[in-house]
Design a protein around this motif. Structure first.
Motif: not given
Length: 150
Positions: A22-25, A41-45, A77-82, A88-92
């Motif tokens: 799914f398209v999700e953060v 890449a990662v969907i941030a928003e 996916r990164l499940p805990k990404l706000p 910086g948060t995405v990289l961590k």
């Protein structure tokens, strides 16, 4: 539910969706076009139904808006990404989850690298590959023939 002729009929409801991506953060995506095509890449928003803000600090992709039609959703996916997380948060999260290493080890990524390598071969390298395939084919054919006789 009322159907034709005012008869009641049951509607089967599937509890589980057939879609898994799914398209999700936090969804890791593969870029299909643009100057960064082929990178992840990662969907941030999520902006709207057509675009999302993507960020790829581990792969060298700057944070910017990108249309969904030029993205391919990966199973990672990164499940805990706000929502709206910074680079910086995405990289961590990417480093703690080991997503880049998982992507590089996946069969999807290895096939892509093999295709890119094949595309970059020059004429002589293609000829050497052709000769190697031919010799391998002959060895396999002879061993199969010997196994049939035995």
């Amino acid at each position: 539910m009322v159907g034709p002729n005012n008869l009641l009929y049951a509607v089967s409801i599937r509890s589980e969706s057939t879609f898994k991506r799914f398209v999700e953060v936090g969804r890791v995506v593969l870029l299909r076009s643009g100057p960064h095509a082929g990178k992840t890449a990662v969907i941030a928003e999520i902006i709207d139904h057509n675009r999302a803000i993507i960020d790829g600090p581990a792969t060298g992709i700057p944070r910017h808006a990108f249309p969904y039609r030029h993205l391919t959703l990966t199973p990672f996916r990164l499940p805990k990404l706000p929502r709206g997380a910074g680079s910086g948060t995405v990289l961590k999260q990417l480093t703690s989850e080991g997503i880049v290493e998982k992507w590089n080890k996946s069969t999807w990524a290895t096939k892509r690298t093999a295709i890119e390598k094949r595309k970059s071969l020059n004429d002589f390298e293609r000829f050497k590959t052709f000769v190697a395939k031919k010799s391998r084919r002959d060895v396999v054919r002879k061993s199969v023939k010997a196994a049939k006789k035995a």
